[in-house]
Design a protein around this motif. Structure first.
Motif, PDB file in Angstrom:
ATOM      1  N   ASP A 133       0.852  -1.178   0.000  1.00  0.00           N
ATOM      2  CA  ASP A 133       0.000   0.000   0.000  1.00  0.00           C
ATOM      3  C   ASP A 133       0.891   1.233   0.000  1.00  0.00           C
ATOM      4  O   ASP A 133       1.818   1.343   0.811  1.00  0.00           O
ATOM      5  N   GLY A 134       0.628   2.152  -0.928  1.00  0.00           N
ATOM      6  CA  GLY A 134       1.467   3.342  -1.007  1.00  0.00           C
ATOM      7  C   GLY A 134       0.713   4.521  -1.586  1.00  0.00           C
ATOM      8  O   GLY A 134      -0.230   4.361  -2.367  1.00  0.00           O
ATOM      9  N   GLY A 135       1.114   5.710  -1.188  1.00  0.00           N
ATOM     10  CA  GLY A 135       0.456   6.909  -1.685  1.00  0.00           C
ATOM     11  C   GLY A 135       1.330   8.135  -1.505  1.00  0.00           C
ATOM     12  O   GLY A 135       2.312   8.118  -0.757  1.00  0.00           O
ATOM     13  N   LEU A 136       0.967   9.203  -2.207  1.00  0.00           N
ATOM     14  CA  LEU A 136       1.667  10.482  -2.128  1.00  0.00           C
ATOM     15  C   LEU A 136       0.667  11.579  -1.798  1.00  0.00           C
ATOM     16  O   LEU A 136      -0.529  11.468  -2.098  1.00  0.00           O
ATOM     17  N   ASP A 148      -8.770  31.675   2.122  1.00  0.00           N
ATOM     18  CA  ASP A 148      -7.631  30.827   1.788  1.00  0.00           C
ATOM     19  C   ASP A 148      -7.977  29.359   2.024  1.00  0.00           C
ATOM     20  O   ASP A 148      -8.523  28.987   3.077  1.00  0.00           O
ATOM     21  N   TYR A 149      -7.633  28.534   1.038  1.00  0.00           N
ATOM     22  CA  TYR A 149      -7.843  27.096   1.127  1.00  0.00           C
ATOM     23  C   TYR A 149      -6.558  26.378   0.730  1.00  0.00           C
ATOM     24  O   TYR A 149      -5.639  26.970   0.172  1.00  0.00           O
ATOM     25  N   THR A 150      -6.529  25.104   1.029  1.00  0.00           N
ATOM     26  CA  THR A 150      -5.478  24.217   0.539  1.00  0.00           C
ATOM     27  C   THR A 150      -6.129  23.103  -0.270  1.00  0.00           C
ATOM     28  O   THR A 150      -7.048  22.433   0.211  1.00  0.00           O
ATOM     29  N   THR A 151      -5.660  22.910  -1.488  1.00  0.00           N
ATOM     30  CA  THR A 151      -6.157  21.836  -2.343  1.00  0.00           C
ATOM     31  C   THR A 151      -5.133  20.705  -2.350  1.00  0.00           C
ATOM     32  O   THR A 151      -3.936  20.940  -2.525  1.00  0.00           O
ATOM     33  N   THR A 152      -5.601  19.481  -2.137  1.00  0.00           N
ATOM     34  CA  THR A 152      -4.709  18.329  -2.120  1.00  0.00           C
ATOM     35  C   THR A 152      -5.002  17.422  -3.305  1.00  0.00           C
ATOM     36  O   THR A 152      -6.121  17.386  -3.827  1.00  0.00           O
ATOM     37  N   LEU A 153      -3.980  16.692  -3.708  1.00  0.00           N
ATOM     38  CA  LEU A 153      -4.105  15.636  -4.708  1.00  0.00           C
ATOM     39  C   LEU A 153      -3.356  14.428  -4.149  1.00  0.00           C
ATOM     40  O   LEU A 153      -2.149  14.515  -3.878  1.00  0.00           O
ATOM     41  N   GLU A 154      -4.067  13.299  -3.965  1.00  0.00           N
ATOM     42  CA  GLU A 154      -3.515  12.163  -3.227  1.00  0.00           C
ATOM     43  C   GLU A 154      -3.701  10.873  -4.024  1.00  0.00           C
ATOM     44  O   GLU A 154      -4.710  10.179  -3.884  1.00  0.00           O
ATOM     45  N   PRO A 155      -2.742  10.521  -4.883  1.00  0.00           N
ATOM     46  CA  PRO A 155      -2.807   9.233  -5.569  1.00  0.00           C
ATOM     47  C   PRO A 155      -2.424   8.088  -4.625  1.00  0.00           C
ATOM     48  O   PRO A 155      -1.585   8.256  -3.734  1.00  0.00           O
ATOM     49  N   ARG A 156      -3.035   6.934  -4.854  1.00  0.00           N
ATOM     50  CA  ARG A 156      -2.786   5.777  -3.987  1.00  0.00           C
ATOM     51  C   ARG A 156      -2.863   4.494  -4.808  1.00  0.00           C
ATOM     52  O   ARG A 156      -3.738   4.334  -5.661  1.00  0.00           O
ATOM     53  N   LEU A 157      -1.931   3.572  -4.549  1.00  0.00           N
ATOM     54  CA  LEU A 157      -1.911   2.254  -5.169  1.00  0.00           C
ATOM     55  C   LEU A 157      -1.939   1.191  -4.078  1.00  0.00           C
ATOM     56  O   LEU A 157      -1.224   1.309  -3.071  1.00  0.00           O
ATOM     57  N   PHE A 158      -2.740   0.153  -4.287  1.00  0.00           N
ATOM     58  CA  PHE A 158      -2.825  -0.947  -3.329  1.00  0.00           C
ATOM     59  C   PHE A 158      -2.833  -2.259  -4.108  1.00  0.00           C
ATOM     60  O   PHE A 158      -3.713  -2.505  -4.931  1.00  0.00           O
ATOM     61  N   TYR A 159      -1.822  -3.086  -3.852  1.00  0.00           N
ATOM     62  CA  TYR A 159      -1.731  -4.389  -4.506  1.00  0.00           C
ATOM     63  C   TYR A 159      -1.926  -5.481  -3.469  1.00  0.00           C
ATOM     64  O   TYR A 159      -1.368  -5.420  -2.361  1.00  0.00           O
ATOM     65  N   ILE A 182     -15.941   2.141  -0.693  1.00  0.00           N
ATOM     66  CA  ILE A 182     -14.588   2.587  -1.004  1.00  0.00           C
ATOM     67  C   ILE A 182     -13.573   1.977  -0.044  1.00  0.00           C
ATOM     68  O   ILE A 182     -12.498   1.544  -0.451  1.00  0.00           O
ATOM     69  N   GLY A 183     -13.912   1.908   1.240  1.00  0.00           N
ATOM     70  CA  GLY A 183     -12.976   1.351   2.201  1.00  0.00           C
ATOM     71  C   GLY A 183     -12.628  -0.099   1.936  1.00  0.00           C
ATOM     72  O   GLY A 183     -11.505  -0.545   2.219  1.00  0.00           O
ATOM     73  N   ASN A 184     -13.563  -0.861   1.359  1.00  0.00           N
ATOM     74  CA  ASN A 184     -13.311  -2.272   1.092  1.00  0.00           C
ATOM     75  C   ASN A 184     -12.349  -2.495  -0.064  1.00  0.00           C
ATOM     76  O   ASN A 184     -11.882  -3.619  -0.274  1.00  0.00           O
ATOM     77  N   LEU A 185     -12.064  -1.453  -0.844  1.00  0.00           N
ATOM     78  CA  LEU A 185     -11.084  -1.584  -1.917  1.00  0.00           C
ATOM     79  C   LEU A 185      -9.675  -1.823  -1.379  1.00  0.00           C
ATOM     80  O   LEU A 185      -8.793  -2.277  -2.102  1.00  0.00           O
ATOM     81  N   PHE A 186      -9.450  -1.501  -0.104  1.00  0.00           N
ATOM     82  CA  PHE A 186      -8.115  -1.610   0.481  1.00  0.00           C
ATOM     83  C   PHE A 186      -8.070  -2.652   1.598  1.00  0.00           C
ATOM     84  O   PHE A 186      -7.175  -2.629   2.431  1.00  0.00           O
ATOM     85  N   THR A 208      -7.648  10.808  -4.613  1.00  0.00           N
ATOM     86  CA  THR A 208      -8.467  11.620  -3.723  1.00  0.00           C
ATOM     87  C   THR A 208      -8.014  13.077  -3.802  1.00  0.00           C
ATOM     88  O   THR A 208      -6.810  13.362  -3.871  1.00  0.00           O
ATOM     89  N   SER A 209      -8.990  13.988  -3.797  1.00  0.00           N
ATOM     90  CA  SER A 209      -8.691  15.414  -3.753  1.00  0.00           C
ATOM     91  C   SER A 209      -9.517  16.042  -2.641  1.00  0.00           C
ATOM     92  O   SER A 209     -10.699  15.742  -2.503  1.00  0.00           O
TER      93      SER A 209
END
Length: 214
Positions: A133-136, A148-159, A182-186, A208-209
């Motif tokens: 399981d890994g993500g950035l 003011d806001y913060t926008t995130t971009l969070e890619p994730r891979l799960f094998y 969605i939680g069951n995908l991991f 995820t954003s």
């Protein structure tokens, strides 16, 4: 008026720094006489669960659990089930992402009564599971109007890899398929209990954003 079974439980729980323990005796009283006996849940006499809560050592995390359930019914297959699970993971976490390869060993054994003629009375199953399981985490400031806001971009891979194992000789006491979410995908198992472990050789890709107000 919608209740068909009334649970009756006695439980004892312990939570320490490195160990958690739960013991329970549970049975069900049927309050709807129209329900057939075959649909009534099993009594657990008793259920004992031990779980470790060990700290990480150099980003390595070891976990183990032992479960004992004595499923009792007078009109069908019953008996105790022992479920052992041990895992080791490299749990690397930083502010910019995470990386977690994990290897797990599972053993589930039974000692059954009232089994049909020719069926085994002590089936068991041993399996090894492997997952990565890994993500950035990327973020940037965003101005919407005068806020003011913060926008995130969070890619994730799960094998996930789980070898196939024929489990037809193992009874189903408290296990079913998970609902879609969605939680069951991991998750490492698409079933909710230890009577079944689903084989898998699959990769989940997620993105995820988030929009966070500062």
């Amino acid at each position: 008026t919608s209740a068909t079974f009334l649970p009756q439980n006695v439980s004892l729980n312990y939570a320490g720094n490195w160990l958690r323990a739960d013991a329970r005796y549970s049975r069900y009283q049927t309050i709807d006489d129209t329900i057939p006996e075959a649909s009534q849940p099993y009594d657990r006499a008793p259920q004992i669960i031990l779980r470790t809560n060990l700290p990480k050592v150099n980003d390595f995390k070891f976990d183990a659990s032992l479960g004992y359930d004595n499923f009792q019914r007078d009109d069908r297959i019953s008996g105790p089930r022992t479920d052992l699970r041990a895992s080791v993971a490299y749990d690397y976490k930083k502010i910019y992402g995470f990386f977690k390869p994990k290897a797990t060993f599972t053993y589930t054994g039974y000692s059954l009564d009232d089994v049909p003629t020719g069926d085994p009375t002590d089936p068991d199953r041993s399996l090894g599971l492997f997952s990565v399981d890994g993500g950035l985490f990327f973020d940037r400031p965003t101005l919407i109007g005068d806020k003011d806001y913060t926008t995130t971009l969070e890619p994730r891979l799960f094998y996930l890899y789980v070898p196939f194992e024929d489990q037809d000789d193992i009874p189903i006491f408290d296990t079913g398929e998970s609902t879609v979410g969605i939680g069951n995908l991991f998750r490492e198992n698409r079933f909710t209990g230890p009577d079944r472990i689903g084989d898998a050789n699959q990769l989940t890709v997620a993105l995820t954003s988030r929009l966070l107000r500062d």
